[in-house]
Each structure stands twice: as structure tokens, then as C-alpha cells.
Scaffold this active site. Structure first.
Site, PDB file in Angstrom:
ATOM      1  CE  LYS A  23     -32.064 -32.557  -5.275  1.00  0.00           C
ATOM      2  NZ  LYS A  23     -33.351 -32.270  -5.927  1.00  0.00           N
ATOM      3  NE  ARG A  92     -36.392 -36.135  -3.218  1.00  0.00           N
ATOM      4  CZ  ARG A  92     -36.968 -35.274  -2.375  1.00  0.00           C
ATOM      5  NH1 ARG A  92     -36.830 -33.986  -2.567  1.00  0.00           N
ATOM      6  NH2 ARG A  92     -37.639 -35.704  -1.333  1.00  0.00           N
ATOM      7  N   GLY A 101     -35.672 -25.336  -6.349  1.00  0.00           N
ATOM      8  CA  GLY A 101     -37.068 -25.147  -6.723  1.00  0.00           C
ATOM      9  C   GLY A 101     -37.307 -24.955  -8.206  1.00  0.00           C
ATOM     10  CG  MET A 103     -35.375 -28.184 -13.234  1.00  0.00           C
ATOM     11  SD  MET A 103     -33.971 -29.003 -13.882  1.00  0.00           S
ATOM     12  CE  MET A 103     -32.948 -29.186 -12.465  1.00  0.00           C
ATOM     13  CG  HIS A 454     -39.536 -20.810  -2.955  1.00  0.00           C
ATOM     14  ND1 HIS A 454     -39.950 -19.587  -3.447  1.00  0.00           N
ATOM     15  CD2 HIS A 454     -38.818 -21.390  -3.950  1.00  0.00           C
ATOM     16  CE1 HIS A 454     -39.518 -19.461  -4.679  1.00  0.00           C
ATOM     17  NE2 HIS A 454     -38.838 -20.531  -5.018  1.00  0.00           N
ATOM     18  NE  ARG A 560     -12.836   8.051 -16.557  1.00  0.00           N
ATOM     19  CZ  ARG A 560     -13.155   6.833 -16.081  1.00  0.00           C
ATOM     20  NH1 ARG A 560     -13.347   6.662 -14.791  1.00  0.00           N
ATOM     21  NH2 ARG A 560     -13.281   5.814 -16.904  1.00  0.00           N
ATOM     22  NE  ARG A 616      -8.247  10.184 -18.604  1.00  0.00           N
ATOM     23  CZ  ARG A 616      -9.378   9.533 -18.845  1.00  0.00           C
ATOM     24  NH1 ARG A 616      -9.348   8.298 -19.276  1.00  0.00           N
ATOM     25  NH2 ARG A 616     -10.535  10.117 -18.635  1.00  0.00           N
ATOM     26  CD  GLU A 780      -7.793   5.981 -23.760  1.00  0.00           C
ATOM     27  OE1 GLU A 780      -8.864   5.641 -23.242  1.00  0.00           O
ATOM     28  OE2 GLU A 780      -7.233   7.059 -23.508  1.00  0.00           O
ATOM     29  N   GLY A 801      -6.928   1.301 -21.302  1.00  0.00           N
ATOM     30  CA  GLY A 801      -8.252   1.924 -21.209  1.00  0.00           C
ATOM     31  C   GLY A 801      -9.215   1.070 -22.020  1.00  0.00           C
ATOM     32  CB  THR A 802     -10.482  -2.326 -21.399  1.00  0.00           C
ATOM     33  OG1 THR A 802     -10.693  -2.053 -20.017  1.00  0.00           O
ATOM     34  CG2 THR A 802      -9.190  -3.072 -21.605  1.00  0.00           C
ATOM     35  CG  ASN A 803     -14.185   1.968 -20.041  1.00  0.00           C
ATOM     36  OD1 ASN A 803     -14.421   0.821 -19.721  1.00  0.00           O
ATOM     37  ND2 ASN A 803     -14.008   2.944 -19.160  1.00  0.00           N
ATOM     38  CG  ASP A 804     -12.110   5.417 -25.151  1.00  0.00           C
ATOM     39  OD1 ASP A 804     -13.137   5.621 -25.815  1.00  0.00           O
ATOM     40  OD2 ASP A 804     -11.715   6.183 -24.263  1.00  0.00           O
ATOM     41  CB  CYS A 867      -7.663   2.437 -15.514  1.00  0.00           C
ATOM     42  SG  CYS A 867      -7.327   3.290 -17.057  1.00  0.00           S
ATOM     43  CE1 TYR A 887      -3.049   0.315 -12.720  1.00  0.00           C
ATOM     44  CE2 TYR A 887      -0.731  -0.189 -13.087  1.00  0.00           C
ATOM     45  CZ  TYR A 887      -1.847   0.599 -13.329  1.00  0.00           C
ATOM     46  OH  TYR A 887      -1.764   1.650 -14.193  1.00  0.00           O
TER      47      TYR A 887
HETATM   48  C1  PEP Z   1     -11.060   3.782 -20.894  1.00  0.00           C
HETATM   49  O1  PEP Z   1     -11.207   4.176 -22.039  1.00  0.00           O
HETATM   50  O2  PEP Z   1     -11.081   2.584 -20.560  1.00  0.00           O
HETATM   51  C2  PEP Z   1     -10.876   4.755 -19.809  1.00  0.00           C
HETATM   52  C3  PEP Z   1     -10.575   4.367 -18.586  1.00  0.00           C
HETATM   53  O3  PEP Z   1     -11.091   6.050 -20.119  1.00  0.00           O
HETATM   54  P1  PEP Z   1     -12.525   6.728 -20.137  1.00  0.00           P
HETATM   55  O4  PEP Z   1     -13.497   5.711 -19.662  1.00  0.00           O
HETATM   56  O5  PEP Z   1     -12.415   7.904 -19.270  1.00  0.00           O
HETATM   57  O6  PEP Z   1     -12.652   7.044 -21.590  1.00  0.00           O
HETATM   58 MG    MG Z   2     -10.759   6.246 -22.466  1.00  0.00          MG
END
Ligand code: PEP
Ligand code: MG
Length: 914
Positions: A23, A92, A101, A103, A454, A560, A616, A780, A801-804, A867, A887
């Protein structure tokens, strides 16, 4: 050098929002580009931090403030605390990021018994002066002295009731004087002190109050919700501005506006105003304002100036502005401007329009939209053919349809929201302290206030549906009901609101998913042109693939296959495959699964043609497809019970009762069938016990299954390659990719590759053609990262496989972390983000960078993607772009977000220190 605590609007750097707040910086900028801004100055955010650290104002701040006030006095010819032409100011808050809104603000500061008389003499309007005075006492009492609003409101409402008056404007000068005196007594009763008469003491208290509001609960909650971290906004500035009055008579007005329509994005005058009112009346929704178009008739000259102001603002800021103005005795002042918060549809439309108007470039058009905002465009709309009559109508304040239980206060909304209820928060009007109710609710409905109230502003910012100012609804919070004509809505009743039309309905109205606008298609096509990292989808079915393609996915990055196994027509075959005692029995079950899988893959390839589809091979541990031990024991028990009753005779349903475990059809109920069912269940039980693992996520799964049961992978590989051959025969262009999960060593990959090569020869011979496909691996496991140079000898592509990989890197599982300790870690700052949502750049990211470098060293043209779930998160996408991935792959609804984020990643290339 002496620290500089403040800047006059003529000197402050209009670009330095970190120091002057959004502001304050804009007030400087507006002043310096020649707009008519009332004189004033800004105290810096740094001063706020110093104050919070010291617990008191820095020594020489007040001297500097006195000098700044002197400059205002010179510019206006008024005197702060003076008896003749008193200078009044507003105080202000304003941080680097706008937090509407959140502060505090104090208006009319500088009024005391002496200056009040001066104001009366100078304006000749005691009513106006007492009105300003009572507003000031209440606001100052609340903000600077911490007195509850209610304490003033009771007296105010009582005075109105006694006078038989509904609208505040109808109060007479005497009544307002009486109210002011009552308010002064409230201050004395509540604080034990008289209201401060010294105007500089007022100013000092107000500055402290604004600084303190930075650490107020509301502001802290808001910052947490919107991830406003200290690197983005740290401390609040204080803006001290000459008061101008929109409530000095009928040649005065006050209003708020957007340079374009923030609900639709249309390029038109948009806003509301009130004649003879102060700004807070418009924003708080106390009186329902008029649309700005009416100003053209009521005050044509000022309307012309307003159009000019709006045009100047847009051509200077090259961004839609949300501005506030006041007309004091015919003179138009611009009080504030900031970038307009709009919903996603409006952001997209204005981006595309501003490019075609030549105002901004395509790159600027892409960058002005936060990718996460696009999620709103996936909001449902009311089914157009529904025939439900509307119960009432308000103003369409924030689009989208929402449906839920009607709730009358923010606390209840929060409580019910936490247990998963859908909520519509219904209030007469909302206040900043209702913010937690907004977070919990699906939609907001108010009976008072306009499109810039508001409720409307906050709901729009959050992308939640909002209908405002539905005046036919009488809300009675105490009785927890709302009445429309003779219909009573009780707390808990289901209502539906349509923020696009303003309609309100009783009950649940069907909704339809939204469709992509032409503007969104245009914008995302620009994003694709800019981005160098592609966006693929995680999809397992042909329908999922079609949806992903319609959102613009350039391939399937992860299919999957186990999700296909779970469909009801396949599960019995999968179970037969699992409980098979030898290879022959397993081959028999696999032979039945084969044509089904082949057909799945063919459809998937066709749906995604000509883009790549990455399939996969089987990943989860086998026991996941079997019922659990407890369930099986119960079923066997029940079957044995029936076996006793049946004892060789045919039975009827009546003699048995019903039970889920019974084999069907019922006419097969004889002991032979039942015994067969028992044996099968016992076999399953034995298998379940055999397959038991202490830690299944780190057990017999992924490629390890392929090593133990090569016939399973062989069947899947054959299905994929035959599906590819069938497409090739039909001349459908496709790009199949076979991906192996959970790999730790190149030896595993080589073994699978041997099967692939063998099956390839068989299929090529059978179909008399040459197959084109790629073979690759998921990355992974931590070992796969460290051995990626070797893996790249076999794999033509990698997919993280960034989850695992996150679980492996952190050594904790997502489920346990999120349910037990991760919230604590995030709240206490031990970990900044949830690493399962936002890629942990320093840990997992470091491994990814190393893997990518090693992979490229072995195979320079190796294709690399991600993925895991983080692949749809803008911040993670930026990192993936940075390390040179080809990708990202994410779920279908994240695709538009990921496409825009991919363009941002290119346009804002970052340097990470890992
Ligand atoms: C992962 O591990 O990132 C993955 C894509 O495989 P899933 O989630 O099926 O284990
Ligand atoms: Mg996995």
C-alpha cells in the site's frame, strides 16, 4: 548513518514493497506519477521489525514522525491538533503482500475536544464532525486500546432504537454528540483512563497498534494459510495519510473499484460507491452501495475523472488494479491501489485480453497468474437444466456453485468442516475475524453488503463461491435460523448457492464439471510454446487417458497396471494367479488375464495416440489383492456353519438366512459347492499367511515379483507388445514404453530386458512387423539413484517415483508421517513443507540431480521424468526443469496447473543452491 524510519509519498521508492509495504509503495508511486493522492508518509516494515524486537518504538522515531507531520501541515495548510483547520489522518497497516482485512486501520486520528470544535467551525457541519468523532473513538478504542467493538455497538444500536432510526445517516448531530460522549465514557470505564487528548500520543498508540497487529492471531492464521513466509513479507508498514471525507454532504462520495470486472474479467468500469459516506461503509457492507455506473448520472464530471483515473492506473501498472477513492466536495482523491485479486477465470481472461490490447507481452500474461489458481477452473457449476426454483437472490460475488449445511458462525463452520461436512457459512455480513469460517466453508452467503464487501473480496481471493447482499434473507444468529418470506432455514439444513448468478436454493442442486474456456486454451497453448519440460499424466484407464488428453497431457507418464487388476471382472483371475501352487496353475490364470490386459493397453494407446504411454509392470505386494486374514477366517467360519445346515440337501434362502460369504447363484447351494468354496478360502488363507511381511512397503514387491514370478511380467510384456502390434496393424501412431518398478540393480533390469527381447521376437514374428517401443526404469530407491550410471546402460528412460523415493530418503512412510508427526514438524518449522506434496529439493532433489547427471553421462539422450505426486506441484516442477528433466507426470486435474508452472519454470529459471 542514521536509520531512516519513514518516507514521504514524494520520496519513497514505489517499487520497494518489501520496505514500504504494498500500500505504502503504491501511495508513493501514485503520488509520483501525478495522481491526486492526499499527502502523507510511510513508516517502514523494518521499523516494525525493530519495534517487535525491542518491544518499544525506536528512540528517535517520534521525532521523525513529527517532522513528517510538519511536511503534511505545509502541504495542506492544516494543523495537527490545531483549533482552526485541524489536520486529521488515517493510520493504516500494509505489508509487502496484501492481506485484506487482516490488520488494523484507524481513521480520523487527530480529533479531540479542541480539534472537534475546529472541525465544526471549519466545516460549519456539526453533524459531520460528531459523526467523524464517534467513529474515531470507537475505532481507536478497539484497535489501539483493545476495547471490544460490542461495548460501543450496544450503545450505538440502543441510541438508534430510541430515536426510531434504522440508517446511520438519519442520526442527528445531537444524537451523534450524545453517542460520542457515551463512547468516551466506555473508554474510561473499560481502560480506567480518559481518552487521549494529545494528538501525538494518539498517533504513537496507533502506530504501535498497527505494528502489533502483524503478530495478531488473524494475521498469523492468514499468513500460514497462504504460505506467506518472512522472505515474502516481513512486518507491516504504517501509512499515515491526510483524511479526506466522503461524508461531508451530497457532493461527497466514497467508492471502491476494479479496473476490470474481477468476477468475469470483462474490460468495463466495475465498482460501487456511496454518496455521503466514509470508505469503511462500502467495504464493511453496512449500507448497500450503488454500482459505479450510476455515478455517471449523479456526478458526471467526477465520473469522467474516475474513468481517467482507472485508465491511468492500468496503463501505468499494466495490471488490473483494485482501487479506493473519495470525492470530497467535488474533488476526486485516489486513496489506494493494489493489484486486483481475481478469480481464475477473470485472471485468464484479462491475461489474454491485455495481450491483444498490446498492454503486456505473452510472457507477462503467463507470469501474472499463479498456476495453483487454475485449480478453481475445475470448480463445479450448477447443472444448466435443473428446474429448482431459487429461494432468494443476492449479488453474484464469487463464481462457482457450492452446496452444504447452512451454518451461522465461523466457529461452528470450522468445527463441522474438520469432521468433513460441506458447509455454507451464512452471515448477515462477514468480518475479518470470520476468516477461519471461510477456510472451512465451501461457500459464503451474506444478507448484506455488495460485491466489494469483505465476504466477496475474501471468497474471491480463495476461489470459493459467494453470494453477497441477499437482502430478502433475515438472519437471526441467536435463534440459529434465517427466514425468507415464510420459509425458515435452520442450522444444518442443506442449501445451494450459485456464485455465478447470485441464486440461492433450498436443498442440494446437481452440478456439472466446468469446461475449458477459449481463453484458457489460448493461454495454455502459449505456456506450451514457452515451456521446455513436457506435462504427462498419471492415468490407468482409457477414460482417464481421454480426460488427461483433454486437459492437454502430452502422454501418459505412469499407468499403474495393478489398478486394472482391481476391477471386479479381473480380481477373481488375479486371485487365482496368486494362490496358484505351481507355475502351470499360475500360467493358466495368467492366460485368462492376458487378453483382458492386451485390450486395456490397446485402448490406452489409442486414447493417447500419438503420444507416449508408459506402462509400469506389476508393483504392489501380492497380498494387497487378497482379503485380510481376519476377513477370511470369518468367511470360512460362516461357510462351515452353512455346510452343517445343508448336509447334502437342497435348501432355501429362508432356512439359511442371508450371508455375504454364501456362494451364488443360490440354486447351487449344496454341500459340494460349499466345500469347494471353503477349500478355496482356506487356500487363500494359507497364501495370506505365507505372504505376510513385517514391512510390506519394503518387501516382496516391484521388480522383485518379476524376479520370483517371471511368468507374470512375461504376460504383461506380451499384452503390451501385442497391443502395440494391433495398433500398428491399424496404422495408429503410438509410442509404448515399458517401465520396471522398484529397481535396485542393473542385473534386475537385464533380466526383465531378456524377457522383453524374447517376447518382442515372438510378437514381431507373429504379427510380421517391427515393434517400436522403449524400455526403462523407475528411480524410486536410493540405490537406484547411486547406480543410475549403470542402469542407464540398460534403460532408455528414467522416471522418478518420488513417492517411494521420498519415503526411502526420509525413512518414514507417508501415512504414518501425515497422521502422526508431520503436522508438528511443519508447524514448528522442523520441516518447512510436506515432502510428499512439495519436492524436498535439498534431500530428494539432490539425489535426483545426481541421478540425472550420472544417467546423462552414460546415455546422453536418456529421457527422464517424474511420476510421483510432486510432479504436479509448481515449485517441484521448477526444480525438475532446473535439473533438466524432460517431463513431469501428474494426475489429470493438475495438468493445467502443471502446464502453466512448466512455462513459469522456463521464464523464471532459478539457481538452486543444493
Ligand atoms: C512413486 O513411488 O512415486 C510412484 C509413482 O509409484 P507408486 O506411487 O505407485 O508407489
Ligand atoms: Mg512407487
Amino acid at each position: 548513518m542514521k536509520t531512516k524510519y519513514s518516507y514521504s509519498f514524494h520520496n519513497g521508492d514505489g517499487k520497494n514493497k518489501a520496505l514500504l509495504g504494498g500500500k505504502g509503495a503504491n501511495l508513493c508511486e501514485m503520488t509520483q506519477i501525478g495522481l491526486n493522492v492526499p499527502p502523507g508518509f510511510v513508516i517502514t516494515t523494518e521499523t516494525c521489525l525493530t519495534y517487535l524486537e525491542l518491544g518499544k518504538l525506536p528512540e528517535d522515531l517520534l521525532d521523525e514522525v513529527r517532522q513528517q507531520v510538519k511536511k503534511i501541515e505545509q502541504a495542506t495548510g492544516k494543523e495537527f491538533g490545531g483549533a482552526n483547520d485541524p489536520l486529521l489522518v488515517s493510520v493504516r497497516s500494509g505489508s509487502a503482500i496484501s492481506m485484506p482485512g487482516m490488520m488494523d486501520t484507524i481513521l480520523n486520528l487527530g480529533l479531540n475536544k479542541k480539534t472537534l470544535q475546529g472541525l465544526i467551525e471549519q466545516t460549519g457541519d456539526p453533524r459531520f464532525a460528531y459523526d467523524a468523532y464517534r467513529r474515531f473513538i470507537q475505532l481507536f478504542g478497539k484497535v489501539a486500546l483493545g476495547i471490544d467493538d460490542e461495548k460501543f455497538d450496544v450503545h450505538f444500536n440502543e441510541a438508534k432504537r430510541k430515536a426510531g432510526i434504522k440508517a446511520d445517516v438519519a442520526l442527528s448531530s445531537d444524537q451523534l454528540q450524545e453517542i460520542s460522549e457515551m463512547f468516551l465514557r466506555v473508554v474510561h470505564d473499560e481502560t480506567g483512563h480518559h481518552f487521549p487528548e494529545d494528538v501525538f500520543e494518539q498517533l504513537e498508540l496507533a502506530i504501535k497498534a498497527v505494528f502489533n497487529s502483524w503478530m495478531g492471531k488473524r494475521a498469523i492464521d492468514y499468513r500460514r494459510e497462504f504460505h506467506i513466509t518472512p522472505d515474502v513479507a516481513n512486518g507491516t508498514a504504517v501509512n499515515i495519510v491526510t483524511m479526506v471525507f466522503g461524508n461531508m454532504g451530497d457532493d461527497c462520495a466514497t467508492g471502491v473499484g476494479f479496473t476490470r470486472n474481477p468476477a468475469t474479467g470483462f474490460n468495463e468500469m466495475y465498482g460501487e460507491y456511496l454518496v455521503n459516506a466514509q470508505g469503511e461503509d462500502v467495504v464493511a457492507g453496512i449500507r448497500t452501495p450503488k454500482p459505479v455506473q450510476e455515478l455517471a448520472h449523479e456526478m458526471p464530471e467526477q465520473y469522467r475523472q474516475l474513468v481517467e483515473l482507472r485508465n491511468k492506473l492500468e496503463s501505468h501498472y499494466k495490471e488490473v488494479q483494485d482501487y479506493e477513492y473519495t470525492i470530497e466536495r467535488g474533488v476526486l482523491y485516489c486513496l489506494q491501489t493494489r493489484n486486483g485479486k481475481m478469480n481464475a477465470a477473470a485472471m485468464v481472461k484479462t491475461s489474454v485480453d491485455m495481450v491483444s490490447e498490446g498492454l503486456i507481452s505473452k510472457e507477462q500474461a503467463l507470469l501474472r497468474i499463479n498456476p495453483e489458481l487454475l485449480e478453481q477452473l475445475l470448480h463445479p457449476q450448477l447443472a444448466p437444466d435443473h428446474a429448482h426454483p431459487a429461494l432468494a437472490q443476492g449479488l453474484p460475488a464469487s463464481p462457482g456453485a457450492a452446496c452444504g449445511k447452512c451454518v451461522f458462525d465461523a466457529d461452528t463452520a470450522e468445527r463441522l468442516g474438520q469432521i468433513g461436512e460441506d458447509i455454507i457459512l451464512l452471515r448477515e455480513e462477514t468480518k475479518p475475524e470470520d476468516i477461519h469460517g471461510f477456510f472451512a466453508a465451501q461457500g459464503i452467503l451474506t444478507s448484506r453488503g455488495g460485491k466489494t464487501s469483505h465476504a466477496a473480496v475474501v471468497a474471491r481471493g480463495m476461489g470459493k463461491a459467494c453470494v453477497a447482499g441477499a437482502e430478502d434473507i433475515a438472519v437471526d444468529v441467536r435463534m440459529r435460523t434465517a427466514v425468507v418470506g415464510d420459509i425458515h432455514i435452520r442450522e444444518g439444513d442443506i442449501i445451494t448457492i450459485d456464485g455465478s448468478s447470485g441464486n440461492i436454493y433450498l436443498g442440494r442442486i446437481p452440478t456439472i464439471p466446468p469446461s475449458f474456456s477459449q481463453e484458457l486454451k489460448t493461454l495454455l497453448a502459449w505456456a506450451d510454446d514457452v515451456a521446455t519440460i513436457e506435462v504427462h499424466a498419471n492415468a490407468d484407464t482409457p477414460d482417464g487417458a481421454k480426460l488427461a488428453a483433454s486437459y492437454g497431457a502430452k502422454g501418459i507418464g505412469l499407468c499403474r497396471t495393478e489398478r486394472m487388476f482391481n476391477a471386479s471382472d479381473r480380481l477373481p483371475l488375479v486371485i487365482d494367479m496368486i494362490i496358484a501352487d505351481d507355475v502351470e496353475a499360475r500360467e493358466l490364470a495368467l492366460a485368462k488375464l492376458f487378453p483382458i490386459q492386451r485390450d486395456d493397453f490397446r485402448q490406452l494407446f489409442e486414447a493417447m495416440s500419438p503420444h507416449p504411454v508408459t506402462v509400469r509392470l506389476l508393483d504392489p505386494p501380492m497380498h494387497e489383492f487378497l482379503p485380510n486374514e481376519h476377513q477370511l477366517l470369518e468367511e470360512i467360519d460362516a461357510l462351515q456353519h452353512y455346510a452343517k445346515i445343508v448336509q447334502g440337501q437342497r435348501v432355501t434362502l429362508e432356512t439359511l438366512g442371508t450371508h455375504d460369504a454364501l456362494p451364488s447363484p443360490l440354486n447351487l447351494l449344496n454341500d459340494e459347492v460349499i466345500n469347494e468354496a471353503i477349500s478355496k478360502k482356506e487356500l487363500m488363507l494359507r497364501k495370506v499367511r505365507e505372504l505376510y511381511e513385517v514391512n510390506p512397503m519394503l518387501g516382496h514387491r516391484g521388480v522383485r515379483l518379476g524376479m520370483s514370478y517371471p511368468e507374470i511380467y512375461r504376460m504383461q510384456i506380451r499384452s503390451i507388445l501385442e497391443a502395440a502390434a494391433l495398433c500398428a496393424k491399424k496404422r495408429i501412431p503410438i509410442e509404448p514404453q515399458i517401465m520396471v518398478p522398484q529397481v535396485i540393480t542393473s542385473q534386475e533390469l537385464k533380466k526383465v530386458k531378456e524377457i522383453v527381447d524374447q517376447v518382442r521376437h515372438e510378437v514381431e514374428a507373429q504379427y510380421r512387423l517391427e515393434l517400436n517401443f522403449k524400455f526403462g526404469t523407475m528411480i524410486e530407491t536410493v540405490r537406484a539413484c547411486t547406480r543410475s550410471g549403470d542402469l542407464a546402460n540398460v534403460a532408455e528412460f528414467f522416471s522418478f517415483g518420488t513417492n517411494d523415493l521420498t519415503q526411502a530418503t526420509f525413512s518414514f512412510s507417508r501415512e504414518d508421517a501425515e497422521n502422526k508427526f508431520l503436522p508438528l514438524y511443519n508447524e514448528s518449522g522442523l520441516l518447512q513443507d510436506n515432502p510428499f506434496e512439495t519436492l524436498d529439493v535439498k534431500g530428494v532433489g539432490n539425489l535426483m540431480k545426481m541421478t540425472t547427471d550420472l544417467g546423462h553421462a552414460t546415455r546422453p539422450d536418456i529421457h527422464i521424468g517424474i511420476c510421483g505426486e510432486q510432479g504436479g506441484h509448481p515449485q517441484s516442477i521448477r526444480f525438475c526443469h532446473h535439473i533438466g528433466l524432460n517431463y513431469v507426470s501428474c494426475s489429470a486435474p493438475r495438468i493445467p496447473i502443471a502446464r502453466l508452472a512448466a512455462a513459469h519454470a522456463k521464464l523464471l529459471e532459478l539457481d538452486y543452491s543444493l
